[in-house]
Scaffold this motif. Structure first.
Motif, PDB file in Angstrom:
ATOM      1  N   SER A 170       0.850  -1.188   0.000  1.00  0.00           N
ATOM      2  CA  SER A 170       0.000   0.000   0.000  1.00  0.00           C
ATOM      3  C   SER A 170       0.890   1.244   0.000  1.00  0.00           C
ATOM      4  O   SER A 170       2.068   1.185   0.379  1.00  0.00           O
ATOM      5  N   ARG A 195      -1.594   1.848  -4.136  1.00  0.00           N
ATOM      6  CA  ARG A 195      -0.525   0.864  -3.982  1.00  0.00           C
ATOM      7  C   ARG A 195       0.664   1.238  -4.855  1.00  0.00           C
ATOM      8  O   ARG A 195       0.578   2.120  -5.722  1.00  0.00           O
ATOM      9  N   GLN A 209      -4.296   3.440   2.109  1.00  0.00           N
ATOM     10  CA  GLN A 209      -4.368   1.985   2.269  1.00  0.00           C
ATOM     11  C   GLN A 209      -5.821   1.553   2.460  1.00  0.00           C
ATOM     12  O   GLN A 209      -6.666   2.329   2.891  1.00  0.00           O
TER      13      GLN A 209
END
Lengths: 190, 601
Positions: free
Chosen positions: A134, A176, B355
């Motif tokens: 990530s 990512r 994320q």
């Protein structure tokens, strides 16, 4: 019974020839013409040497490279012949112990970085070959990589940003970065 | 749940629903022989196949003959697939020189692929030759899917026809579905997958020189290749350093596309759709999910069209979609919430712009929580059993969703064909329950539902719980069953329950920690898959034959409509009631108790 056996046998053989031989050969032929690089595995060649595939991750453990996600393949991590996850359940003490050790290793390699560790950096991927981390996991490691390489932090963060991939249409994919491509780019930075 | 999670669901269901009408109509035309252009193009090949088989495609069969043809065809397929595996060492296209899998493993795999289950007790990249994969496993991906579809079509014909003795010609149905529906779509999808990075070649495996060497421990082997142990029987370990990584190759895309389209689910690689060479990015992830839902959803329209009232099909589809959204939401919520024991170690599990967060053990970064949980839900509500994340490492309730999806009997879209025919059996049970409540003879689509149909429907519905619960009970009671468990406590029970649920429902996904490549599991699960597939199929064909022979009764004021909201609620209620009543006690021993243990500290 013969009225059923003959068509059963013949149809099975015809369908095997059609869907099991002709179909994959047709797709292979078209793929080789239309998308040769992808069909062959998105391979990366540097100086005449095959150094990896854009799609398959590699393990990294020195401070000067971005580390990939933990891999549960055996006997070594990122073993292309043993794809798969850890299959540890959420309450399994072995999972908690493994995560604890990974957090400790990251902290030991980067003293002074007390930020919470992004979850993907301490959990094993499903394939054991995950090529990505990530963006959070990349920025978390930026300080360590910059120090080890003698680069400025802003330089390393700019490199991450240049390799970042986002969400297509806002929903497809996650923020990512490809670890192997990022590390190859690092090696070419002076 | 995050905005992306809802957005992905909306995009996925939106595109799928747009395809339902055109594809459903096309399948109806293929099955009923309407003249459309692809059929004319393929008709030369089609006629040649009938001539080689020596069959008259116009000659129709009664349900018993149809059932015998189907069973013989599938049994022969199992034999051929078994033989291909056992002989692969001597056959071509085996660049890695793999030897034959063990007899019990080959038996399990043959049954698994014939029954549309695709349970895999082997590691493909170190077991199966290219020839076994493409001419054995992938062929059954086509044929088991076609078998499911023709059974659904036969049940539809049973409802649509009246005072008829025959329900179709098995050879013709199977040939047309494969030639005109499965092959063309699989071809196009395979090429799109290649364009995104799914591999398609016949090369030997590639050796990569990695950027950094890796050091690891492995068991020492002697000159003869046998593992070395010390005096106490413990393995002797040695430290190895290597810079080489081996990349597996193969004709993956052609198999991947039919694996999803036929709701099969057997991976070319061990990691299945989590493997980057099977599923390289979020777009292919979406495509694979769409391929899974495409035919099961469209068949509801085929059904409505063939019985002459499309509202009937939309009602069934609505019931499926409502159940689906609820199941996805629970799975996604549970995984996004993450693991409190990991968060306590100074780990950031929160979703952000950088994320996906959540429980990432066993998941891939490119799919995150949304792409993983949506894939898990669609692959287990249908009988696909493909995985793009490891269900064994899901949170207790997150992992319960795939398990419960299967326990509902694979009727939420369900397998190709098998989903619709199972759902129509639930509809028959639903109108029977409603008939009891209002004191009328139950009817569905103009057909009286009587004792024979109810008996057959009950058999079709009850065989699955029988297999799952008895199988699980036996496995947890014997040493050979307990030996395979990987995780301690309630989770270990869940692994066994999941295995038999997956086999009995012909799903094929797993709590993969379970070591299932043993004589006990290969045999027990092989039997579970065979019975779970063909027992209901014969019962469904019997219902179809019986319905086709009946007179159509006219719609009156007393007829209960089976296309409105009341019926949709009734159908959802029937599915949940049967599934919940049967399996809640077993779930309480596995995921539910695990959930309570996790959050009680």
């Amino acid at each position: 019974m013969k009225a059923i056996l003959r068509p059963a046998i013949v149809l099975l053989l015809v369908m095997t020839a059609l869907t099991g031989i002709a179909y994959p050969l047709l797709v292979t032929g078209l793929a080789r013409v239309l998308f040769p690089a992808q069909a062959a595995g998105s391979l990366i060649v540097r100086n005449g040497r095959l150094v990896g595939s854009r799609l398959i991750g590699q393990p990294f453990s020195t401070p000067g490279y971005f580390w990939s996600r933990p891999s549960a393949t055996s006997p070594q991590p990122y073993n292309g012949l043993d794809s798969g996850g850890s299959n540890l359940g959420p309450l399994n003490p072995a999972l908690i112990a493994a995560v604890k050790a990974r957090v400790a290793a990251l902290r030991a390699a980067d003293p002074g970085n007390d930020a919470p560790v992004p979850v993907d950096l301490v959990t094993a991927s499903g394939s054991g070959l995950d090529p990505d981390i990530s963006l959070a996991a990349a920025y978390y490691q930026a300080g360590r990589v910059a120090r080890a390489r003698g680069l400025s932090l802003s330089r390393v963060r700019a490199l991450i940003a240049a390799h970042a991939k986002g969400r297509l249409l806002g929903v497809l994919g996650e923020p990512r970065v490809n670890v192997l491509e990022l590390n190859l780019a690092l090696d070419q930075t002076h | 749940m995050t905005g992306e999670s809802w957005g992905l669901l909306a995009l996925f269901l939106g595109v799928a629903l747009l395809c339902v009408k055109p594809l459903g109509l096309y399948i109806a035309n293929v099955m009923e022989g309407a003249p459309i252009w692809p059929l004319r193009a393929g008709s030369v090949l089609e006629r040649l196949i009938y001539r080689l088989c020596g069959v008259d495609p116009a000659e129709e069969m009664g349900w018993k003959r149809y059932a015998v043809a189907l069973l013989v065809f599938n049994a022969l397929g199992a034999l051929l697939l078994y033989a291909l595996q056992r002989l692969q060492y001597w056959l071509p296209l085996n660049p890695q020189h793999f030897s034959a899998p063990s007899p019990d493993s080959a038996f399990n795999t043959a049954v698994s692929f014939i029954t549309n289950t695709n349970w895999q007790s082997y590691t493909p990249e170190t077991t199966m030759s290219y020839l076994t994969q493409m001419a054995g496993l992938a062929v059954q991906n086509f044929l088991s899917a076609a078998t499911g579809i023709v059974v659904a079509v036969v049940l539809i014909r049973g409802l649509a026809r009246h005072t008829a003795k025959a329900i179709g010609n098995f050879w013709r149905d199977l040939t047309r579905v494969t030639l005109y529906v499965l092959l063309p779509i699989a071809c196009v999808l395979a090429l799109v997958l290649v364009s995104q990075g799914v591999i398609q070649n016949f090369s030997p495996y590639k050796q990569v020189t990695m950027l950094e060497p890796v050091t690891y421990q492995q068991q020492k082997v002697d000159a003869a290749g046998n593992p070395v142990t010390d005096g106490a029987g413990n393995p002797v370990m040695q430290t190895v350093t290597t810079r080489t990584q081996t990349l597996p190759m193969g004709p993956v895309a052609s198999q991947e596309s039919i694996k999803e389209l036929g709701t099969n689910g057997g991976g070319f690689f061990n990691a299945n759709s989590a493997h980057p060479y099977e599923n390289p990015n979020a777009f292919t992830n979406l495509l694979e999910m769409l391929a899974i839902i495409l035919i099961p959803a469209s068949l509801t329209y085929t059904f409505g069209r063939m019985v002459g009232d499309t509202r009937q099909g939309w009602a069934v589809l609505a019931a499926m979609a409502i159940l689906f959204v609820g199941l996805y939401a629970l799975c996604n919520y549970s995984e996004q919430a993450g693991n409190p024991r990991i968060a306590a170690l100074g780990v950031n599990e929160a979703a952000s712009a950088l994320q996906s967060g959540g429980n990432m053990e066993g998941k891939e970064v490119r799919f995150g929580i949304a792409g993983s949980t949506l894939f898990a839900t669609i692959a287990t509500t249908t009988s696909t059993g493909a995985v793009d994340s490891m269900h064994d490492s899901y949170m207790p309730l997150g992992g319960m969703v795939p398990l419960f999806d299967m326990m509902l009997g694979e009727v939420v879209f369900g397998g190709v064909g098998s989903g619709l025919y199972s759902m129509l059996i639930f509809a028959i049970i639903g109108v029977f329950i409603a008939g009891l409540m209002i004191g009328r003879t139950p009817e569905y689509i103009g057909k009286k539902i009587e004792a024979f149909e109810m008996k057959m429907s009950a058999i079709a519905i009850l065989v699955m719980p029988l297999i799952v619960l008895v199988g699980t009970a036996v496995a947890v009671s014997v040493q050979a069953g307990q030996a395979g468990v990987a995780n301690p406590g309630a989770h270990g029970f869940s692994e066994i329950l999941y295995a038999f649920t997956s086999a009995g429902n012909n799903n094929g996904s797993a709590f993969a920690g379970l070591s299932a490549d043993t004589l006990f599991y290969n045999t027990a699960l092989g039997l579970a898959m065979w019975l779970g597939r063909f027992w209901p199929i014969v019962a469904v064909l019997a219902v179809a034959g019986s319905l086709a022979a009946k007179k159509r009764i006219p719609v009156t004021e007393g007829t209960m409509p089976t296309h409105g909201p009341t019926f949709i609620v009734l159908l959802i209620g029937t599915v949940l009631l049967v599934g919940a009543l049967t399996f809640v006690p077993a779930l309480a021993l596995g995921p539910i108790i695990e959930h309570l243990m996790l959050w009680s500290h």
